[in-house]
Design an enzyme around this catalytic site. Structure first.
Site, PDB file in Angstrom:
ATOM      1  N   HIS A  80      -2.981   1.843   7.138  1.00 36.09           N
ATOM      2  CA  HIS A  80      -1.827   1.659   8.173  1.00 36.09           C
ATOM      3  C   HIS A  80      -0.594   2.422   7.613  1.00 36.09           C
ATOM      4  O   HIS A  80      -0.351   2.352   6.397  1.00 36.09           O
ATOM      5  CB  HIS A  80      -1.918   0.201   8.382  1.00 36.09           C
ATOM      6  N   GLU A  82       2.302   0.954   7.640  1.00 36.00           N
ATOM      7  CA  GLU A  82       3.274  -0.001   6.882  1.00 36.00           C
ATOM      8  C   GLU A  82       2.773  -0.019   5.291  1.00 36.00           C
ATOM      9  O   GLU A  82       3.532   0.040   4.339  1.00 36.00           O
ATOM     10  CB  GLU A  82       3.158  -1.347   7.441  1.00 36.00           C
ATOM     11  N   CYS A 108      -0.269  -5.394  11.859  1.00 33.63           N
ATOM     12  CA  CYS A 108      -1.374  -6.543  11.789  1.00 33.63           C
ATOM     13  C   CYS A 108      -1.362  -7.377  10.578  1.00 33.63           C
ATOM     14  O   CYS A 108      -0.372  -7.300   9.743  1.00 33.63           O
ATOM     15  CB  CYS A 108      -2.768  -5.617  11.502  1.00 33.63           C
TER      16      CYS A 108
END
Length: 170
Positions: A80, A82, A108
């Site tokens: 992801h 992040e 998430c």
């Protein structure tokens, strides 16, 4: 934009949107920017680990398995945005403790756990993400959450009235 008093939040969110254009995910393009004291410390976008084939080349495992967004995060080739931003900071020896994250989407639950442990103070996001556990973890943490509207407006920071996974305020 007023150059005397820039809207820094909109500015950094725009950079996150630009970073998301590097995404190689077939389902969702996500960009993240980690900022402290108005300085960009790291960026990330969602895609396969360095040196590995991207979903653009080998197709999407999650699509083939018909996995819904927000579920079974481990069944994906990609990292992801992040996660990639946190890894980039660590790789270059940059502390992100006390920094803010600007992300095109609500992180998430896996990313929120990483952001909590990395010491991120505040998360700004633009679009929702269907992960109820993420919202629960944010509610228990010290992370402040702020939704930035695409036109530049923002909703106040909150931990108590977290947005629904689709980005609407409860």
């Amino acid at each position: 934009m007023n150059h005397d008093r820039p809207d820094w939040d909109s500015y950094f969110m725009e950079i996150a949107r630009i970073v998301s254009m590097r995404s190689t995910c077939l389902r969702r393009n996500v960009g993240a920017v980690i900022v402290k004291d108005k300085r960009i410390l790291a960026t990330g976008y969602n895609g396969a680990p360095s040196g590995l084939k991207h979903c653009l080349e080998v197709s999407c495992l999650r699509e083939r398995m018909k996995i819904a967004p927000g579920e079974r995060h481990e069944l994906c080739r990609g990292l992801h945005a992040e996660q990639n931003a946190i890894i980039q900071a660590a790789y270059h020896g940059v502390s992100i403790n006390g920094a803010h994250l600007y992300c095109t989407h609500l992180p998430c639950s896996i990313c929120i756990k990483m952001l909590i442990n990395a010491g991120i103070d505040k998360v700004y996001y633009e679009d929702g993400y269907p992960d109820e556990l993420s919202l629960s973890l944010i509610g228990e943490s010290n992370i402040l959450l702020s939704k930035i509207e695409r036109g530049g407006g923002k909703k106040p920071s909150t931990r108590k009235h977290s947005p629904a996974p689709d980005g609407r305020t409860k």
